[in-house]
Write an enzyme that holds these catalytic residues in place. Structure first.
Site: not given
Ligand code: SAH
Length: 344
Positions: A90, A103, A110, A114, A117, A288, A331
């Protein structure tokens, strides 16, 4: 077959030399690929038929097919692309006053895990090649028939876990004879792979580095982001300070606010203590909620209080506008999609 878009200009020159061609052909090919955005070698009409045939025999062109396109009420578009091996990825296009931002994803799946995410909990499949990263931009530009002005590496994947391909993609995106998007308009976001931060400082690229911080407390950060067990906050901050000293560039810290988790005044105080005096900016993201996730969004009141506290203490902080949430394009909402099961 090798994808012709997997090479930056220097590499393509060498590649052509190896198949007995003149180096300057690489610049011609680059122009066809990234300025004219042709889909077939036969469209490269200033190359001889013989060379076009040679290219066809040796290289693929990796044109993406759009499997699905969704448009949010705010104009954000989410694309699902067939990457031609049974997998799909995506990308999201966002419209801002100052231009169009894409983006992009850097991996299929991944490994970082986290907890907040949506890309987590899905099996990691593989890295994307440079061409597969760049193709996301080309395919979207063609779809909207317009130029993209900004690229953020914030889709699926950890860009620093696919470092070489991401750097190669950036060189193609940034090159004047490539997609010609200025380095200052390219941001790369990492969950904090410390050794790669040092490598990135040495690249002499003017791209923006974003660090997904989300907490200034080791215990809390580890509970949100397992990578913190490997590279705790002290090591991460040292790497950031060294990066700033080396590049003289501002770092953007991302901080996703989750209700009753990392969004109270004590958290803000800790954050001020951690970032005081650093050349940086804090990007606050209302978290989110993801399916089955335990984190929920902070209240608007708390988000504003958090921002105001940081600003009062001299740390520049802004709240990221939420775009595309009604199509799961905000995000952290992107998931690796499998062609066989698109609703995964
Ligand atoms: N792996 C990289 C880039 C991808 S995520 C990283 O971790 O930075 C891009 C951004 O979205 C990161 O800051 C991540 O922490 C954030 N993110 C991931 N899940 C999210 C969520 N559920 N709500 C808000 N931000 C989120």
């Amino acid at each position: 077959m090798k994808n012709i878009k997997d090479y930056n200009l220097e590499e393509l020159k060498e590649e052509l030399e190896q198949i007995g061609e003149k180096k300057y052909r690489a610049e011609q090919i680059f122009k066809w690929l990234y300025i004219d955005k042709v889909k077939e070698f036969d469209e490269m009409t200033n190359l001889s038929l013989e060379l076009r045939n040679k290219l066809k025999e040796n290289y693929s062109m990796c044109n993406y097919k759009i499997l699905r396109k969704q448009e949010a009420s705010d104009g954000t578009k989410k694309y699902l692309f067939d990457v031609l091996d049974g997998n799909a990825i995506e990308s999201v296009l966002m419209q801002y006053h100052h231009g169009k931002t894409i983006c992009v994803s850097s991996q299929i799946g991944c490994k970082m895990g986290c907890k907040f995410c949506a890309s987590t909990g899905i099996q990691f499949v593989r890295n994307l090649t440079a061409g597969e990263i760049v193709e996301q931009i080309i395919a979207v530009e063609q779809d909207i028939n317009d130029k993209i002005s900004n690229v953020v590496f914030m889709g699926i994947g950890e860009p620093f876990d696919n470092y070489d391909n991401v750097m190669r993609a950036i060189r193609i995106i940034n090159h004047q004879k490539g997609l010609n998007i200025g380095a200052r308009h390219i941001s790369i976001s990492t969950s904090g792979l410390v050794p790669r931060i040092y490598d990135f400082a040495n690249e002499e690229l003017q791209c923006t580095l974003s660090i997904s911080l989300h907490s200034s407390n080791n215990e809390k950060r580890s509970s949100m982001m397992p990578v913190n067990n490997r590279y705790p906050i002290e090591e991460l901050m040292q790497a950031c300070k060294d990066y700033i000293a080396k590049t003289n560039k501002r770092i953007s810290f991302e901080y996703a606010l989750a209700k009753d988790n990392n969004d109270n005044l004590d958290d803000a105080k800790e954050l001020v203590h951690l970032l005081k005096g650093m050349l940086c900016h804090v990007n606050l993201i209302p978290i989110n909620k993801i399916e089955n996730g335990s984190y929920t969004k902070s209240t608007n009141e708390n988000i504003i209080k958090f921002r105001d506290y940081l600003n009062e203490k001299g740390i520049v902080a802004t709240i990221r506008r939420e775009l595309g949430s009604d199509i799961d394009a905000a995000c952290g909402q992107l998931r690796r999609k499998n062609l066989k099961n698109q609703e995964e």
